[in-house]
Design a protein around this motif. Structure first.
Motif: not given
Ligand code: F6P
Length: 319
Positions: A126, A172, A250, A253
């Motif tokens: 995560s 979050r 994103h 990520r």
């Molecule tokens: O839990 C990881 C995360 O990147 C959080 O920081 C963020 O709020 C959430 O996932 C976003 O989720 P999704 O990709 O489902 O919008």
């Protein structure tokens, strides 16, 4: 153990592929077969999988995202759905499941294991670094490097135009990314869910700093604390800077995992198989002061991850 399954679940994190590679190659070296399921728990429910050999995981360590893809599967909150997944695993002769994911994914793993007698080992993946029991989760370091790189770029243009930037980062329920990236970029402040913000006091401090000659002001806010728009509304007329907003979203990520994440992922994947070979189940692999550890998933889920709030003071002092 003759056959295991592996999934990536929940939000993706850079380094997940390096875990898949490490788990697969360690398991195959021990004579264990690996069934890789796609889209997290959804792939187990749909029996969508591929048997992975050594060569199936070649050249994936450096890739961002997860080659197994991932999903959030809300139905997994239901015991009958977890039973169906466990029945599918048993039917396929899969005796244990390695789950790479965050708290929600680990909760599902723990419940499925306890209710249906399937072994599970968790690996914390995560970007939020909000999983208790481990110093670091897979993906955090890469995410932080991305955030720092982006904020640094914003600082360039902020200085040129003598502006303030409110930068919203992910997180979050956790301010880890916001606080650490503020510290690493010399930002003026981090606004995080763990520490209520006093906009009046913050505005006054930024205004004082502006008067002392600062030519930019960077405020990093965790999405779970407030939206960048709210922060801007509270600050823009108080601080003497024209204000701009950037939401990193994103982008944090993605990307090729850092050396740290590749190494952490390789170690955790290896340790997960050692844990299984030693008969363990319902544990999460953790990093504890540079050593690999196994922590009961129960413990992970009942304890809250601490964030060192002294780092707020440090950020403010150094800015
Ligand atoms: O839990 C990881 C995360 O990147 C959080 O920081 C963020 O709020 C959430 O996932 C976003 O989720 P999704 O990709 O489902 O919008």
């Amino acid at each position: 153990i003759k056959r295991i399954g592996i999934i990536t679940s929940g939000g993706d994190a850079p380094g997940m592929n390096a875990v898949i590679r490490s788990v697969t190659r360690t398991a195959v070296s021990e004579g264990i077969e690996v069934f890789a399921f796609f889209r997290g728990y959804a792939g187990i429910l749909d029996k969508e999988y591929k048997k992975f050999n050594f060569s199936d995981v070649g050249g994936i360590m450096e890739k961002g995202g997860t080659i197994l893809r991932t999903a959030r599967v809300p139905e997994f909150k239901l015991p009958e759905i977890r039973k169906k997944a466990a029945d599918n695993l048993k039917e396929l002769g899969v005796e244990a499941l390695i789950v790479i994911g965050g708290e929600g994914s680990l909760t599902g793993a723990k419940l499925m294991s306890e209710e249906n007698d399937i072994k599970v080992i968790g690996i914390p993946g995560s970007i939020d670094n909000d999983i208790s029991g481990t110093d670091m989760c897979i993906g955090v370091d890469t995410c932080l490097n991305t955030s720092v790189d982006s904020i640094q770029k914003l600082k360039d243009t902020a200085s040129s135009h003598e502006r303030a930037f409110i930068v919203e980062v992910m997180g979050r329920g956790s301010g880890y990314i916001a606080l650490m990236s503020a510290l690493a970029t010399g930002a003026e402040a981090a606004i995080i869910p763990e520490n209520p913000v006093d906009y009046k006091a913050l505005g006054e401090r930024l205004w004082e700093e502006r008067k002392r000659g600062k030519i930019n002001s960077i405020v990093v806010v965790a999405e779970g604390a407030a939206s960048a728009y709210t922060v801007a509304r509270h600050l823009e007329n108080r601080i003497g800077f024209e204000t701009r907003i950037t939401i990193l979203g994103h982008i944090q990520r993605g990307g090729s995992p850092s050396a740290f994440d590749r190494i952490l992922a390789s170690r955790m994947g290896y340790e997960a198989i050692q844990a299984l070979l030693e008969g363990e189940s319902n544990v999460m692999i953790a990093l504890n002061r540079s050593s690999m550890e196994r922590v009961a998933i129960d413990k992970v889920l009942t304890e809250k991850k601490d964030l060192d709030l002294d780092l707020i003071k440090l950020t403010n002092t150094l800015s």
